[in-house]
Enzyme design. Structure first.
Site: not given
Ligand code: RIB
Length: 314
Positions: A49, A232, A258-259, A298
């Site tokens: 991600n 935030g 977060g990713d 997304s």
């Molecule tokens: O941070 C979300 C991710 O956590 C998901 O896509 C899932 O695969 C896990 O690794």
């Protein structure tokens, strides 16, 4: 050792998962069966991600992960190429499934998540020489905690000896690292749960995030960034902390917010934005991501992030 390359790629070393997502009106209670779910299958994993978020945010992004030989692996690789991610260092292991995640999404985009690491745990010492070379040429290295601990520790050392900055997203917080390892991160990003884990506090929220971030920074970490979802972001650096409010959006699915934040933050950092601007850029990317369903689908493009910032006062 090769020459430090400040304009080198964003190098993401981490996990990749096949996400099976059930979106429903609310999360089930223990033992309860929900019967109104909407199913989608997407690609996820915190490393993947973040890699997709970085590539879509408009920077040369290189991804190292281990996938398996299941029926999803080829299509997962293709989906990464399609967004411009450099996958020439992705490793394909046989006799194992790619990482797999079951994601349940309920009211207000809240989720339950369960991960089977599969091939992610094959990213081991056999690949350290190749990882060392890539780290030496990178502009920044991005790590999470969904691959073997020994690999994370080795990458931190390679980065330290080549002077390559590390952005470490301490997620999920299930591994203990020594302070000597933690302080090798230039940027440490944690959500409230992860910040509580790292600071040995019972819980972290807006009321005590300053103290948690100061404790974590006290380990010797240059910049500590605590993401607080709809409350935030808190940034602690040079002995001082600052809270930035969230962008107001309607959340549909918070998976991978977060990713997306971390991938975009890495891009902003190699783009040499000052930290405040970089955090705002990353927050905008994360805000856009929660308005859409799925992890990688997304992640917003650079144009979307720039337009969002322009429309929201930057
Ligand atoms: O941070 C979300 C991710 O956590 C998901 O896509 C899932 O695969 C896990 O690794």
């Amino acid at each position: 050792m090769s020459e430090r390359n400040t304009h080198g790629p964003v190098l993401i070393i981490g996990s990749s998962n096949i996400d099976f997502v059930m979106e429903m009106s609310r999360l089930p209670r223990v033992g309860e069966t929900m019967t109104d779910a909407h199913f989608i299958q997407t690609y996820g994993g915190k490393g993947a991600n973040q890699a997709v978020a970085a590539a879509k945010a408009g920077y040369n992004a290189q991804f190292v992960t281990c996938v398996g030989d299941d029926i999803f692996a080829a299509s997962m690789l293709e989906s990464w190429s399609d967004v411009g991610l450099d996958i020439s260092h992705v490793i394909r292991e046989s006799g194992v499934w790619s990482g797999t995640a079951l994601v349940m999404i309920g009211e207000a985009g809240n989720n339950y998540l369960s991960v089977a690491p599969g091939a992610n745990y094959r990213l081991d010492e056999r690949y350290f020489p190749a990882l060392r070379e890539l780290v030496e040429c990178a502009g920044i290295v991005v790590l999470q905690c969904e691959i073997p601990k020994e690999t994370i520790a080795a990458v931190l050392k390679f980065a330290d000896s080549s002077g390559t900055p590390v952005l470490w997203n301490f997620a999920p917080a299930r591994m203990r690292f020594a302070d000597d390892e933690l302080r090798l991160a230039r940027f440490l990003v944690a959500n409230a749960t992860e910040a509580a884990y790292l600071s040995d506090m019972e819980e972290v929220g807006l009321h005590n995030v300053a103290s948690a971030a100061a404790t974590i920074a006290g380990i010797g970490i240059e910049s500590v960034i605590v993401t607080l979802g709809h409350e935030g972001v808190y940034v602690y650096r040079d002995g001082a902390g600052e809270h930035t409010g969230p962008f107001k959006v309607k959340a549909v699915d918070t998976t991978a917010a977060g990713d997306t934040f971390c991938g975009a933050l890495a891009v902003a950092t190699v783009d040499e934005m000052p930290l405040d601007d970089a955090v705002r850029f990353a927050s905008a990317a994360a805000a856009l991501s929660v308005t859409r369903l799925g992890a990688q689908p997304s992640c917003p493009t650079r144009d979307e992030i720039d337009s969002f910032l322009a429309a929201n006062g930057s």
